[in-house]
Design a protein around this motif. Structure first.
Motif, PDB file in Angstrom:
ATOM      1  N   PHE A 127       0.802  -1.217   0.000  1.00  0.00           N
ATOM      2  CA  PHE A 127       0.000   0.000   0.000  1.00  0.00           C
ATOM      3  C   PHE A 127       0.846   1.284   0.000  1.00  0.00           C
ATOM      4  CE2 PHE A 127      -2.704  -3.335   1.678  1.00  0.00           C
ATOM      5  CZ  PHE A 127      -3.842  -3.173   0.906  1.00  0.00           C
ATOM      6  N   GLU A 128       2.139   1.143  -0.239  1.00  0.00           N
ATOM      7  CA  GLU A 128       3.013   2.317  -0.323  1.00  0.00           C
ATOM      8  C   GLU A 128       4.218   1.998  -1.193  1.00  0.00           C
ATOM      9  OE1 GLU A 128       3.748   4.467   3.313  1.00  0.00           O
ATOM     10  OE2 GLU A 128       5.834   4.866   2.729  1.00  0.00           O
ATOM     11  N   LYS A 197      -4.457  13.804  -4.117  1.00  0.00           N
ATOM     12  CA  LYS A 197      -5.282  12.659  -3.767  1.00  0.00           C
ATOM     13  C   LYS A 197      -6.344  12.481  -4.836  1.00  0.00           C
ATOM     14  CE  LYS A 197      -4.660  12.956   1.257  1.00  0.00           C
ATOM     15  NZ  LYS A 197      -5.338  13.123   2.566  1.00  0.00           N
ATOM     16  N   GLY A 203     -11.128   3.147  -3.741  1.00  0.00           N
ATOM     17  CA  GLY A 203     -10.198   3.708  -2.777  1.00  0.00           C
ATOM     18  C   GLY A 203      -9.640   5.048  -3.205  1.00  0.00           C
ATOM     19  N   LYS A 258       0.757   6.310  -2.176  1.00  0.00           N
ATOM     20  CA  LYS A 258       0.038   5.475  -1.213  1.00  0.00           C
ATOM     21  C   LYS A 258      -1.348   5.132  -1.756  1.00  0.00           C
ATOM     22  CE  LYS A 258       2.278   7.410   2.900  1.00  0.00           C
ATOM     23  NZ  LYS A 258       2.045   8.087   4.216  1.00  0.00           N
ATOM     24  N   TYR A 259      -1.860   4.012  -1.291  1.00  0.00           N
ATOM     25  CA  TYR A 259      -3.202   3.595  -1.704  1.00  0.00           C
ATOM     26  C   TYR A 259      -3.980   3.180  -0.464  1.00  0.00           C
ATOM     27  CZ  TYR A 259      -6.901   0.786  -3.910  1.00  0.00           C
ATOM     28  OH  TYR A 259      -8.120   0.263  -4.297  1.00  0.00           O
ATOM     29  N   GLN A 260      -5.155   3.760  -0.324  1.00  0.00           N
ATOM     30  CA  GLN A 260      -6.050   3.397   0.791  1.00  0.00           C
ATOM     31  C   GLN A 260      -7.321   2.810   0.202  1.00  0.00           C
ATOM     32  OE1 GLN A 260      -6.901   6.543   3.554  1.00  0.00           O
ATOM     33  NE2 GLN A 260      -8.404   5.340   4.682  1.00  0.00           N
ATOM     34  N   LYS A 261      -7.549   1.535   0.479  1.00  0.00           N
ATOM     35  CA  LYS A 261      -8.731   0.857  -0.022  1.00  0.00           C
ATOM     36  C   LYS A 261      -9.985   1.371   0.683  1.00  0.00           C
ATOM     37  CE  LYS A 261      -7.591  -3.732  -1.814  1.00  0.00           C
ATOM     38  NZ  LYS A 261      -7.764  -5.189  -1.556  1.00  0.00           N
TER      39      LYS A 261
END
Length: 263
Positions: A127-128, A197, A203, A258-261
């Protein structure tokens, strides 16, 4: 009991050697996880970076560009990653589905070979992803800003209509959407971005930069392309009276994705 203890020690040593071993990227290396996935080429460039199922960046690689000095003949004053295939990138497994890609190489064109020596380190985790670059020039350059940057392309079809929030180096924030239909009057053209963002279907993907690093956002449809473009670079104010960078000048920059689900 003693045999079991020796066996455990041997397994620990073998595991440590496995984690620390660097292997050459001899063919495209595929990284996959529950968050990010991508393909790494032997030259160290990264392609088809997905956050979940969405391709957020199609290509990630080094770019150089400078002004041609009056005493030099006309030539293509650009550098692209992949012009030096004498050394392959390496990949190292550090555990927890985290891998480090490293490449030491040169950037070459018809006039200067090499024109710069670079080191690249890309740390891939679910996720990063962290990108770190340093380039030392091997000749003098004149340029309106930094000579080298990381060039990235995002497919229009992947981001068009998606909302995003950007933060400028001044702290100013903006919220809007990526254009589906190109409009020259309202085209994407944003310099000195520190943070971005983007809202995806499943996500949020975030691009961020440390101190003295920023990026430029543009739409290549303004000159016949088919992608949005993000250029990550060391912070230099644009000057109409060019900078003069002597041989031995070092450019250094980094950025993080970064990825936030969605829950």
């Amino acid at each position: 009991m003693l045999k079991k203890w020796f066996a455990m020690v041997l397994l620990t040593v073998l595991a440590a050697n496995y984690v620390s071993a660097q292997q050459p990227v001899q063919s495209p290396y595929e990284y996959k996880s529950d968050g990010f996935s991508c393909t790494v080429w032997p030259d160290g460039s990264v392609h088809n970076l997905k956050a979940g199922n969405a391709v957020v960046l199609k290509d990630i690689g080094l770019l150089g560009n400078y002004l041609i000095a009056k005493d030099k003949p006309k030539h293509d004053a650009r550098y692209f990653q992949g012009t030096d295939d004498s050394v392959q990138a390496t990949v190292k497994d550090t555990g927890s589905n985290t891998f480090i890609i490293e490449k030491n190489g040169t950037l070459n064109n018809a006039m200067f070979a090499p024109g710069g020596k670079f080191t690249e380190k890309v740390t891939l985790s679910p996720f990063e992803i962290n990108f770190d670059y340093e380039i030392e020039t091997t000749t003098e350059y004149q340029a309106n800003g930094p000579v080298f940057c990381t060039l990235t392309y995002a497919p229009v079809e992947a981001l068009a209509g998606r909302g995003y929030k950007s933060v400028h180096a001044t702290g100013k924030e903006a919220m809007t959407v990526f254009q589906k239909d190109y409009n020259d009057k309202t085209k994407l053209h944003m310099a000195d971005v520190k943070n971005l963002k983007i809202s995806l279907e499943n996500g949020v993907v975030e691009f961020s930069t440390p101190d003295k690093v920023n990026f430029f956002m543009s739409d290549t449809r303004s000159y016949g392309g088919k992608e949005f473009r993000f250029d990550f670079k060391e912070e230099y104010a644009w000057k109409s009276d060019p900078y003069v960078f002597p041989a031995g000048t070092k450019f250094k920059w980094s950025f993080t994705i970064k990825y936030q689900k969605s829950e």
